[in-house]
Scaffold this active site. Sequence first.
Site, PDB file in Angstrom:
ATOM      1  N   HIS A 208       0.861  -1.184   0.000  1.00 19.20           N
ATOM      2  CA  HIS A 208       0.000   0.000   0.000  1.00 19.20           C
ATOM      3  C   HIS A 208       0.898   1.234   0.000  1.00 19.20           C
ATOM      4  O   HIS A 208       1.709   1.429   0.907  1.00 19.20           O
ATOM      5  CB  HIS A 208      -0.904  -0.003   1.235  1.00 19.20           C
ATOM      6  N   GLU A 275      -4.370   7.015  -2.861  1.00 17.12           N
ATOM      7  CA  GLU A 275      -3.932   5.683  -2.453  1.00 17.12           C
ATOM      8  C   GLU A 275      -3.671   4.811  -3.668  1.00 17.12           C
ATOM      9  O   GLU A 275      -4.483   4.776  -4.600  1.00 17.12           O
ATOM     10  CB  GLU A 275      -4.999   5.018  -1.574  1.00 17.12           C
ATOM     11  N   ARG A 292      -9.591  14.303   2.548  1.00 21.05           N
ATOM     12  CA  ARG A 292      -9.522  14.863   3.910  1.00 21.05           C
ATOM     13  C   ARG A 292      -8.102  14.679   4.422  1.00 21.05           C
ATOM     14  O   ARG A 292      -7.288  14.033   3.786  1.00 21.05           O
ATOM     15  CB  ARG A 292     -10.461  14.081   4.823  1.00 21.05           C
TER      16      ARG A 292
HETATM   17  P1  ADP Z   1     -12.521   1.128   0.409  1.00 24.50           P
HETATM   18  O1  ADP Z   1     -12.874   2.529   0.016  1.00 24.50           O
HETATM   19  O2  ADP Z   1     -13.719   0.283   0.651  1.00 24.50           O
HETATM   20  O3  ADP Z   1     -11.498   1.060   1.498  1.00 24.50           O
HETATM   21  P2  ADP Z   1     -10.435   0.560  -1.575  1.00 24.50           P
HETATM   22  O4  ADP Z   1     -10.596   0.775  -3.019  1.00 24.50           O
HETATM   23  O5  ADP Z   1      -9.544   1.501  -0.838  1.00 24.50           O
HETATM   24  O6  ADP Z   1     -11.883   0.485  -0.911  1.00 24.50           O
HETATM   25  O7  ADP Z   1      -9.933  -0.903  -1.332  1.00 24.50           O
HETATM   26  C1  ADP Z   1      -9.830  -1.443  -0.023  1.00 24.50           C
HETATM   27  C2  ADP Z   1      -8.798  -2.560   0.025  1.00 24.50           C
HETATM   28  O8  ADP Z   1      -9.200  -3.651  -0.843  1.00 24.50           O
HETATM   29  C3  ADP Z   1      -7.432  -2.170  -0.477  1.00 24.50           C
HETATM   30  O9  ADP Z   1      -6.641  -1.579   0.548  1.00 24.50           O
HETATM   31  C4  ADP Z   1      -6.871  -3.492  -0.941  1.00 24.50           C
HETATM   32  O10 ADP Z   1      -6.370  -4.221   0.165  1.00 24.50           O
HETATM   33  C5  ADP Z   1      -8.077  -4.211  -1.488  1.00 24.50           C
HETATM   34  N1  ADP Z   1      -8.193  -3.963  -2.956  1.00 24.50           N
HETATM   35  C6  ADP Z   1      -8.989  -3.069  -3.568  1.00 24.50           C
HETATM   36  N2  ADP Z   1      -8.826  -3.133  -4.922  1.00 24.50           N
HETATM   37  C7  ADP Z   1      -7.894  -4.071  -5.154  1.00 24.50           C
HETATM   38  C8  ADP Z   1      -7.288  -4.608  -6.351  1.00 24.50           C
HETATM   39  N3  ADP Z   1      -7.613  -4.181  -7.562  1.00 24.50           N
HETATM   40  N4  ADP Z   1      -6.372  -5.586  -6.194  1.00 24.50           N
HETATM   41  C9  ADP Z   1      -6.037  -6.046  -4.962  1.00 24.50           C
HETATM   42  N5  ADP Z   1      -6.567  -5.602  -3.812  1.00 24.50           N
HETATM   43  C10 ADP Z   1      -7.490  -4.626  -3.902  1.00 24.50           C
END
Ligand code: ADP
Length: 448
Positions: A208, A275, A292
């Site tokens: 991340h 992110e 934010r």
């Molecule tokens: P939210 O807004 O629900 O937190 P995110 O888009 O930030 O959604 O995704 C949350 C988590 O899901 C990420 O930190 C990651 O661990 C996993 N994730 C999301 N998209 C992917 C992807 N394309 N490949 C692998 N993991 C993913």
Amino acid sequence: MFKRILIANRGEIALRIIRACRELGVESVCVHSQADAGGTWLEQADRTVCIGPGPSKDSYLRIDRIIAAAELTHADAIHPGYGFLSENSHFAVVVRDSGFTFIGPSPEAMNLLGDKVNCKRMAKQSGTPIFPGTDGGIEDLEEAVKVAAEIGYPVIVKAAGGGGGRGMRIARDEAELRAGVDSARQEAAAAFGNPMVYVEKYLEQARHFEVQVIGDNHGNSIHLYERDCSSQRRHQKLIEEAPAPGVDPAKRDRVCASAAALIRNAKYCGAATCEFLMDKDQNFYMLEVNTRVQVEHPISEAITGVDIVQTGIRVAAGEKLPYRQEDIRINGHAIEFRINAEDPDRNFMPQAGLVETWAPPGGPGIRMDSHVRAGYRVPPNYDSMVGKLIVHAPDRATCIQRSLGALKEFKVGPIKTTIPLHMRLLREPQFVNATHDIKYVERLLAAK
Ligand code: ADP
């Protein structure tokens, strides 16, 4: 500059904003719930207003009461902090329409970047790397199946309005995709009031990586480099560090610059975070933009010397960003540990109640952001984070050493915290060698 800022938040971030206000010569008004009456941070505010009972929905989420408190105290701006109403564009609209300044982006910029499908489209135009996948929301299932076949399985189905890790389905073949689209749509409609879902490539192993950016209302934006937040449990960050260890400087510069371009194109004012997931070949794929200030902002402050909270207030007041990109340099390494009132030995059970002992560490490079002191009672109503330990040192190895010492000094009781888990993670070869990924904490906890 503002005369008086109302803080619509609690705990450590309320205290962080109060401190920034004080240095800017701005008065602070802090709203609070009945459960937070007597909260240590409230002593530091110039005024306080009780806005309702303990449950957030009856206090910290009550837009009408927050606006009434701002009117009553003649505040001229409202700072939402993180969580609660910070990413609620309706709140930003009501704040503006009631004649106050929202310290953060305009509701338009918030909507543009807060919706994942819009955001992806905008990122593509700005040269910000995104996951291969469907161009927008899925109109028909056959199109999703076609795109998935092109990019290759596994893929992930995600909700445009998603948050908190909900509305996501991993699909390893066509049958799973067909089933996943339907169930993700239903979950998204129920949870976010928006059934739109999209499909993108699923990365099995990733780190991340997130870029701190900040913009003003004069068309300027800069980045403050990145943070690595791969130490997570159930998508909750435990340890964050800046900069991300072992990343190729040219690749880093490119992705950081693209994040700054993205918020500039969205006419974004204030602090935000882009992110990304980073694969083992250091390719970047944008996940989302948080509109934010983030919990982990202090490590970026430590390595760049920029006060992100103060700068956010300045740009909201109409000032130009006081920095150009060339002014921003990385100085050393910083790690933040989230001190959560949870028992890592009992499945992270929340620990509300009296804190009898609270003896945080000190010494060079140690910063403690917390509202807790001995005698404080942790209410059961809110997030379990009771503080953040931020450690800064000339390089990563020294920072890890210094952190181990600081965590050893840190005494809290009788409530249990995540301190012992942090000490364990800091000794993990995967973390020390920076070969970890976003699943390593869960793998370790499962193995015991
Ligand atoms: P939210 O807004 O629900 O937190 P995110 O888009 O930030 O959604 O995704 C949350 C988590 O899901 C990420 O930190 C990651 O661990 C996993 N994730 C999301 N998209 C992917 C992807 N394309 N490949 C692998 N993991 C993913």
